[in-house]
Design a protein around this motif. Structure first.
Motif, PDB file in Angstrom:
ATOM      1  N   SER A  25      41.938  21.844  30.893  1.00  0.00           N
ATOM      2  CA  SER A  25      42.713  22.191  32.086  1.00  0.00           C
ATOM      3  C   SER A  25      43.777  21.129  32.350  1.00  0.00           C
ATOM      4  O   SER A  25      43.835  20.551  33.417  1.00  0.00           O
ATOM      5  CB  SER A  25      41.792  22.299  33.289  1.00  0.00           C
ATOM      6  OG  SER A  25      40.812  23.260  33.073  1.00  0.00           O
ATOM      7  N   VAL A  33      49.639  32.079  38.752  1.00  0.00           N
ATOM      8  CA  VAL A  33      48.362  32.505  39.325  1.00  0.00           C
ATOM      9  C   VAL A  33      48.705  33.498  40.419  1.00  0.00           C
ATOM     10  O   VAL A  33      49.577  33.233  41.256  1.00  0.00           O
ATOM     11  CB  VAL A  33      47.573  31.313  39.914  1.00  0.00           C
ATOM     12  CG1 VAL A  33      46.310  31.799  40.612  1.00  0.00           C
ATOM     13  CG2 VAL A  33      47.230  30.306  38.836  1.00  0.00           C
ATOM     14  N   VAL A  50      41.334  35.947  42.981  1.00  0.00           N
ATOM     15  CA  VAL A  50      42.282  35.651  41.906  1.00  0.00           C
ATOM     16  C   VAL A  50      42.499  36.933  41.107  1.00  0.00           C
ATOM     17  O   VAL A  50      41.555  37.518  40.586  1.00  0.00           O
ATOM     18  CB  VAL A  50      41.766  34.525  40.989  1.00  0.00           C
ATOM     19  CG1 VAL A  50      42.749  34.260  39.856  1.00  0.00           C
ATOM     20  CG2 VAL A  50      41.507  33.253  41.788  1.00  0.00           C
ATOM     21  N   ARG A  52      45.334  37.151  38.729  1.00  0.00           N
ATOM     22  CA  ARG A  52      45.820  36.720  37.420  1.00  0.00           C
ATOM     23  C   ARG A  52      45.405  35.263  37.243  1.00  0.00           C
ATOM     24  O   ARG A  52      45.743  34.422  38.045  1.00  0.00           O
ATOM     25  CB  ARG A  52      47.330  36.844  37.297  1.00  0.00           C
ATOM     26  CG  ARG A  52      47.815  36.476  35.885  1.00  0.00           C
ATOM     27  CD  ARG A  52      49.296  36.492  35.707  1.00  0.00           C
ATOM     28  NE  ARG A  52      49.880  37.754  36.112  1.00  0.00           N
ATOM     29  CZ  ARG A  52      51.158  37.892  36.420  1.00  0.00           C
ATOM     30  NH1 ARG A  52      51.974  36.871  36.387  1.00  0.00           N
ATOM     31  NH2 ARG A  52      51.623  39.072  36.772  1.00  0.00           N
ATOM     32  N   TYR A  53      44.697  35.009  36.170  1.00  0.00           N
ATOM     33  CA  TYR A  53      44.109  33.704  35.923  1.00  0.00           C
ATOM     34  C   TYR A  53      45.027  32.840  35.075  1.00  0.00           C
ATOM     35  O   TYR A  53      45.778  33.341  34.250  1.00  0.00           O
ATOM     36  CB  TYR A  53      42.764  33.869  35.205  1.00  0.00           C
ATOM     37  CG  TYR A  53      41.761  34.624  36.032  1.00  0.00           C
ATOM     38  CD1 TYR A  53      40.899  33.946  36.870  1.00  0.00           C
ATOM     39  CD2 TYR A  53      41.701  35.998  35.984  1.00  0.00           C
ATOM     40  CE1 TYR A  53      39.982  34.643  37.647  1.00  0.00           C
ATOM     41  CE2 TYR A  53      40.783  36.704  36.753  1.00  0.00           C
ATOM     42  CZ  TYR A  53      39.924  36.017  37.585  1.00  0.00           C
ATOM     43  OH  TYR A  53      39.031  36.698  38.351  1.00  0.00           O
ATOM     44  N   ASP A  55      44.243  28.747  35.084  1.00  0.00           N
ATOM     45  CA  ASP A  55      43.471  27.523  34.884  1.00  0.00           C
ATOM     46  C   ASP A  55      42.424  27.450  35.992  1.00  0.00           C
ATOM     47  O   ASP A  55      42.765  27.567  37.161  1.00  0.00           O
ATOM     48  CB  ASP A  55      44.422  26.327  34.953  1.00  0.00           C
ATOM     49  CG  ASP A  55      43.688  25.018  34.827  1.00  0.00           C
ATOM     50  OD1 ASP A  55      43.224  24.514  35.875  1.00  0.00           O
ATOM     51  OD2 ASP A  55      43.563  24.509  33.706  1.00  0.00           O
ATOM     52  N   PRO A  56      41.148  27.258  35.659  1.00  0.00           N
ATOM     53  CA  PRO A  56      40.087  27.276  36.668  1.00  0.00           C
ATOM     54  C   PRO A  56      40.269  26.249  37.791  1.00  0.00           C
ATOM     55  O   PRO A  56      40.036  26.561  38.959  1.00  0.00           O
ATOM     56  CB  PRO A  56      38.810  26.981  35.873  1.00  0.00           C
ATOM     57  CG  PRO A  56      39.134  27.304  34.461  1.00  0.00           C
ATOM     58  CD  PRO A  56      40.615  27.082  34.305  1.00  0.00           C
ATOM     59  N   GLU A  59      43.304  27.342  39.969  1.00  0.00           N
ATOM     60  CA  GLU A  59      42.933  28.513  40.768  1.00  0.00           C
ATOM     61  C   GLU A  59      42.036  28.123  41.931  1.00  0.00           C
ATOM     62  O   GLU A  59      42.200  28.604  43.048  1.00  0.00           O
ATOM     63  CB  GLU A  59      42.244  29.551  39.882  1.00  0.00           C
ATOM     64  CG  GLU A  59      43.192  30.165  38.884  1.00  0.00           C
ATOM     65  CD  GLU A  59      42.514  30.657  37.628  1.00  0.00           C
ATOM     66  OE1 GLU A  59      41.273  30.689  37.565  1.00  0.00           O
ATOM     67  OE2 GLU A  59      43.252  31.000  36.689  1.00  0.00           O
ATOM     68  N   THR A  63      43.171  28.626  45.774  1.00  0.00           N
ATOM     69  CA  THR A  63      42.335  29.462  46.639  1.00  0.00           C
ATOM     70  C   THR A  63      41.894  28.683  47.873  1.00  0.00           C
ATOM     71  O   THR A  63      41.968  29.183  48.998  1.00  0.00           O
ATOM     72  CB  THR A  63      41.117  29.994  45.857  1.00  0.00           C
ATOM     73  OG1 THR A  63      41.588  30.771  44.759  1.00  0.00           O
ATOM     74  CG2 THR A  63      40.234  30.864  46.726  1.00  0.00           C
TER      75      THR A  63
END
Length: 92
Positions: A25, A33, A50, A52-53, A55-56, A59, A63
């Protein structure tokens, strides 16, 4: 649309990431995103998802930041209503 108004952002925070990026990442990740959410009658974002993803970590940060935002509620016929919104964040 007669008798209707749309939500506007009243207060927004920037995503804050104090943790180091893991190798998968890295901060040089580029793309978008897309988050979908409802803005309730009080101007609070609810049900942030979410769509459209990218990177965790990014995101998660986005959020968390959006959940802290406050909006001027949309209205219909002078009364506040819940509306759906889609937000796109470009990470370059």
């Amino acid at each position: 649309m007669t008798g209707a108004s749309f939500s506007t952002v009243l207060g927004a925070s920037r995503p804050q990431n104090t943790a180091p990026y893991p190798e998968a990442s890295r901060p040089d990740t580029r793309g978008a995103v897309v988050l979908s959410l409802d803005i309730d009658e009080t101007g609070r974002p609810v049900d942030v998802q979410v769509e459209r993803y990218l990177d965790p970590i990014l995101e998660s940060d986005l959020t968390a930041a959006v959940k802290q935002w406050r909006f001027e509620p949309a209205s219909k016929d002078g009364r506040p209503v819940t509306v759906h919104a889609t937000l796109t964040f470009i990470h370059e």
